[in-house]
Structure formats: structure tokens, C-alpha cells
Motif scaffolding. Sequence first.
Motif, mmCIF file in Angstrom:
data_model
loop_
_atom_site.group_PDB
_atom_site.id
_atom_site.type_symbol
_atom_site.label_atom_id
_atom_site.label_comp_id
_atom_site.label_asym_id
_atom_site.label_seq_id
_atom_site.Cartn_x
_atom_site.Cartn_y
_atom_site.Cartn_z
ATOM 1 N N MET A 1 3.950 3.857 5.555
ATOM 2 C CA MET A 1 2.810 4.635 5.056
ATOM 3 C C MET A 1 3.298 5.812 4.182
ATOM 4 S SD MET A 1 -0.040 6.201 7.606
ATOM 5 C CE MET A 1 0.726 7.801 7.723
ATOM 6 N N VAL A 2 4.324 6.487 4.672
ATOM 7 C CA VAL A 2 4.853 7.647 3.939
ATOM 8 C C VAL A 2 5.465 7.181 2.620
ATOM 9 C CG1 VAL A 2 6.674 9.403 4.019
ATOM 10 C CG2 VAL A 2 5.152 9.105 5.973
ATOM 11 N N ASP A 3 6.224 6.082 2.654
ATOM 12 C CA ASP A 3 6.832 5.560 1.421
ATOM 13 C C ASP A 3 5.753 5.158 0.410
ATOM 14 O OD1 ASP A 3 9.343 6.031 2.330
ATOM 15 O OD2 ASP A 3 9.935 3.936 2.575
ATOM 16 N N ASP A 4 4.662 4.602 0.905
ATOM 17 C CA ASP A 4 3.571 4.226 -0.005
ATOM 18 C C ASP A 4 2.936 5.467 -0.639
ATOM 19 O OD1 ASP A 4 4.051 1.593 0.453
ATOM 20 O OD2 ASP A 4 2.386 1.290 1.858
ATOM 21 N N ARG A 5 2.832 6.534 0.148
ATOM 22 C CA ARG A 5 2.292 7.786 -0.425
ATOM 23 C C ARG A 5 3.231 8.309 -1.508
ATOM 24 N NH1 ARG A 5 1.548 12.217 3.564
ATOM 25 N NH2 ARG A 5 0.428 13.298 1.919
ATOM 26 N N VAL A 6 4.542 8.237 -1.241
ATOM 27 C CA VAL A 6 5.514 8.686 -2.243
ATOM 28 C C VAL A 6 5.363 7.836 -3.508
ATOM 29 C CG1 VAL A 6 7.973 8.876 -2.798
ATOM 30 C CG2 VAL A 6 7.156 9.559 -0.531
#
Length: 216
Positions: free
Chosen positions: A134-139
Amino acid sequence: MTITITAFAASPDRGRGMARDMRVRWALEEAGQPYTVQALSFAEMKEPEHLARQPFGQIPTYQEGDLTLFETGAIVLHIAERFPGLLPEDAKGRARAIAWMFSAAGTIEPVIADREVVAYLETGKDWQAERRQMVDDRVRGRMRFLSGRLGDGDWLEGEFTAGDLMVVDALRRLSHSGILNEFPNLAAYVARAEARPAFKRAFAAQLAAFEASQIG
Ligand code: GTB
């Protein structure tokens, strides 16, 4: 007037230039200003003498005469306003460069820093892998917009500014993630900035400081 910054006595990144003194050193090098470094241990960072400089016991700080500053965005802005070379001459160009500085600190760096929270503070949680995704997708979402905005330009506002310095220093934290390489213009942007002589001097200085800390 002598400028003194604080930095880790022995940076946990082992001289990779990931700690935030790097951007202050870089700004000072771009501005052609000499500086001295006060190296602090983790214990010294939490003592009253340093808490008077930095309310959260962090590095870096900036001292120049009777001015003491914390927060790298404020420090780099001060350097950019005090010395020529980091902000455009015209008022609107300056305002846009400053907007990018705020964007680096408020919009770009926080999502990147979240990756480190997942990696270092959330190990062993059964939801870690899901959150990492999820965090990587936000990045990636942020990078997509930034990449679109930079396009095939060298710098965000035509010429190199303190805005690029702050944005690039935040993006550098992605260097080993593979995410940056998904956006070739951003990878090239970071490489272009890292090729600047001022960046190289700043990087060499923090690396030399780390190496010296390992000797004695
Ligand atoms: N918002 C502040 C600013 O921009 O000045 C944040 C300053 C900050 O995060 N300082 C960190 C610190 O002092 C060092 S740079 N941490 C100690 C503490 O909070 O007690 C962050 C950092 C540290 C280490 C690595 N590394 O090893 O790769 C990378 C980045």
C-alpha cells in the motif's frame, strides 16, 4: 560569520548521505559557504544543550552568529535567501521554487519516509507485506505526478533551485527501492543533481566524517 551545523557523530547510514545533514551541506556548498560540523552522539542529541537548538533532539541544526535554526526546510530556505545561487532572481520564480521546497517536505518526503517505517518499525507484523504494498503504491502515485510535471525538463522550474535540492534529497531515499527506475526521467533528474560539484563535495564531506568516526 562562522556557520556550524550539527550531524550524527557516526551516521547509521554509514556514509551513504541519507541523513538530513546532507541537504544542508549541499545547500551550503551550492552557496559557496564554508561551514564547520559539530558531531553529536545519540545521547548528546537528547541533552539540554542540543534540545535548546532542536526541540526534538534531532540533527541537523544550523548556527550562524546568534541565529540557531532547526528543520531542514527552514535551514535550506534561510541559506537560499541569505546567499545567491539557490533561488531565482524574480519574485514569482522564487515563490515557485519555495513551493517545491514545501512540496518536498510536506507531500513527497512523508510518503517515502513511510517505507522506512514499514521496513524498520513494523517487522514481524502479519500485515507488514500488505502495508508495504500500500505504501509503495502511494509512493508510485506521487512519483507518477512528479514525473509528469518534470517531463523532459532538467529542473522543476527551468533552472536548478533550492526546490530541486529538497525534492532530489527526498527522492534519493528511494535509490535502492527500484521505484525510482520505474520513472526514467526522475532517475535521470536525481543523477543530474548528484553530478553537481556541490553535491559531490557535500557527499564526500559526510562520507569522510563517517569514515573518521570509525577510526578512533
Ligand atoms: N523534519 C526534520 C528536519 O527536516 O530537520 C527531521 C530531522 C530528522 O529526521 N533527523 C533525524 C534524527 O535526528 C536524522 S535524519 N533522528 C534521530 C532522532 O530522531 O532521535 C533521518 C535519517 C536518519 C538515518 C538514516 N539512515 O541511516 O539511512 C536516514 C535518515
